[in-house]
Enzyme design. Structure first.
Site, mmCIF file in Angstrom:
data_model
loop_
_atom_site.group_PDB
_atom_site.id
_atom_site.type_symbol
_atom_site.label_atom_id
_atom_site.label_comp_id
_atom_site.label_asym_id
_atom_site.label_seq_id
_atom_site.Cartn_x
_atom_site.Cartn_y
_atom_site.Cartn_z
ATOM 1 N N SER A 171 85.432 116.199 60.679
ATOM 2 C CA SER A 171 85.999 115.854 59.379
ATOM 3 C C SER A 171 87.378 116.507 59.209
ATOM 4 O O SER A 171 88.222 116.407 60.098
ATOM 5 C CB SER A 171 85.026 116.254 58.269
ATOM 6 O OG SER A 171 85.301 115.582 57.068
ATOM 7 N N ASP A 298 79.380 105.749 58.490
ATOM 8 C CA ASP A 298 80.078 106.819 57.778
ATOM 9 C C ASP A 298 80.564 106.328 56.418
ATOM 10 O O ASP A 298 81.201 105.281 56.315
ATOM 11 C CB ASP A 298 81.269 107.290 58.626
ATOM 12 C CG ASP A 298 81.777 108.656 58.223
ATOM 13 O OD1 ASP A 298 81.789 108.953 57.018
ATOM 14 O OD2 ASP A 298 82.173 109.419 59.122
ATOM 15 N N HIS A 326 78.326 110.578 58.282
ATOM 16 C CA HIS A 326 79.514 111.390 58.546
ATOM 17 C C HIS A 326 79.192 112.640 59.360
ATOM 18 O O HIS A 326 80.103 113.267 59.904
ATOM 19 C CB HIS A 326 80.162 111.781 57.216
ATOM 20 C CG HIS A 326 81.496 112.437 57.354
ATOM 21 N ND1 HIS A 326 82.562 111.838 57.995
ATOM 22 C CD2 HIS A 326 81.936 113.663 56.947
ATOM 23 C CE1 HIS A 326 83.610 112.647 57.966
ATOM 24 N NE2 HIS A 326 83.252 113.766 57.357
#
Length: 346
Positions: A171, A298, A326
């Site tokens: 991320s 995601d 995610h």
């Protein structure tokens, strides 16, 4: 904020987070606004985008994500660019994999990945970035990407000159990883971006989400997710999501026990590192092979955004994990592990 990326020598280690440079270029808008107000609006934009996504995905997938998933329904859980490589760790350049968490997370989120890698003889190391995990730094005091990334930079500085590592970032941890690539390209053999913000020179992690945002007028009306550590009259310093938002955005395919772990472990998200521009050069950042792992279910970094990231900043190879939210270290740990081992052997 527009802070320029600065890599410091080992002698300057103590002041790594103290230098920043304010950029002078600003975009013309309908109304001239101060840099502080622009930052304020951008922070609110990020908060509202996450709130709107949590509502949009409550109980159903969006048309875009749904159509993307349906097109790939016949794919196996993990897809690589070639045939699966049998695990052979005898002649690896390095067995050490440094795991860099994303926004709000900590070293704790990698517990499954650590176990799987150790079982085959790899040497995973998960770090808490500043203000994350069990690092008790107040997130409101984090004012630069250098501040936030300091634990990773310190670790790389302390490595012996002849020792190299593989970096894996998740991320917004992609920004910290990119910062490290610029500072220590000779100590990093490969960089793996797991649904991560793989930005270009001069971009901010925030820019990845810019096209998804509504108007600034809406953002200014929705500030309840922001933290104002320096007072309401100053720019926001952090972002906090409630448990339902976290579940809907990050963990739509993850086991309930991992969602419970995250609910009690995630920390407020410092905004300054997300808003800072990175300075990346071909000689440093560009000299290390980059790999991108796409997560096809995601809801934070949608498949469309991930495709755009790899199209605009092409990595050495792209891998895909079907059925992963995610956080593949929770939802698809075996698939993630297979890909990491394959990359380590390249």
């Amino acid at each position: 904020m527009g802070n320029a990326l600065i890599c410091l020598s080992k002698k300057e280690r103590g002041g790594i987070g103290s230098r920043s440079k304010r950029t002078s270029n600003s975009r013309s808008q309908r109304k001239m606004v101060s840099e502080e107000e622009q930052l304020h609006r951008q922070a609110l934009a990020l908060a509202i985008q996450q709130h709107q996504l949590s509502q949009r995905f409550d109980g159903s997938m969006s048309r875009r994500i749904g159509s993307t998933s349906s097109r790939r329904r016949d794919l196996p859980d993990s897809i690589t660019n070639g045939k699966q490589v049998p695990v052979s760790l005898e002649n690896l350049e390095t067995k050490k994999i440094i795991l860099v968490h994303g926004e709000g997370f900590g070293a704790w989120c990698w517990y499954k990945t650590i176990s799987l890698l150790e079982e085959v003889g790899m040497q995973p190391v998960a770090l808490d970035l500043t203000g994350s995990g069990i690092d008790h730094t107040d997130t409101n005091s984090i004012t630069t990407l250098a501040d936030y990334t300091k634990p990773l930079i310190n670790y790389l500085q302390d490595l012996p000159e002849d020792e190299k590592v593989i970096l894996v970032g998740h991320s917004c941890g992609g920004a910290s990883m990119s910062y490290a690539l610029e500072c220590f390209p000779k100590k990093i053999t490969k960089a793996v971006f797991v649904s991560a913000t793989m930005v270009l020179d001069g971009q901010r992690p925030f820019d990845v989400f810019a096209e998804e945002l509504a108007s600034a007028d809406v953002f200014l009306q929705e500030s309840r997710f922001l933290v104002y550590g320096n007072g309401r009259d100053k720019s926001p310093t952090g972002l906090v999501l409630d448990k339902q938002q976290i579940k809907g955005l990050y963990f739509n395919q993850s086991p309930s026990k991992d969602i419970s772990l995250a609910a009690v472990s995630m920390r407020p998200i410092p905004l300054a590192p997300i808003m800072e521009k990175l300075s990346l050069t071909p000689e440093n950042y560009g000299s290390v092979h980059r790999y991108f792992i796409q997560t096809l279910d995601d809801r934070i970094v949608s498949p469309d955004i991930q495709e755009k990231l790899v199209r605009e900043n092409p990595p050495h190879r792209v891998y895909k994990i079907k059925g992963s939210d995610h956080c593949p270290f929770f939802s698809k740990p075996q698939s993630l592990n297979k890909i990491l081992l394959e990359i380590a052997q390249l």
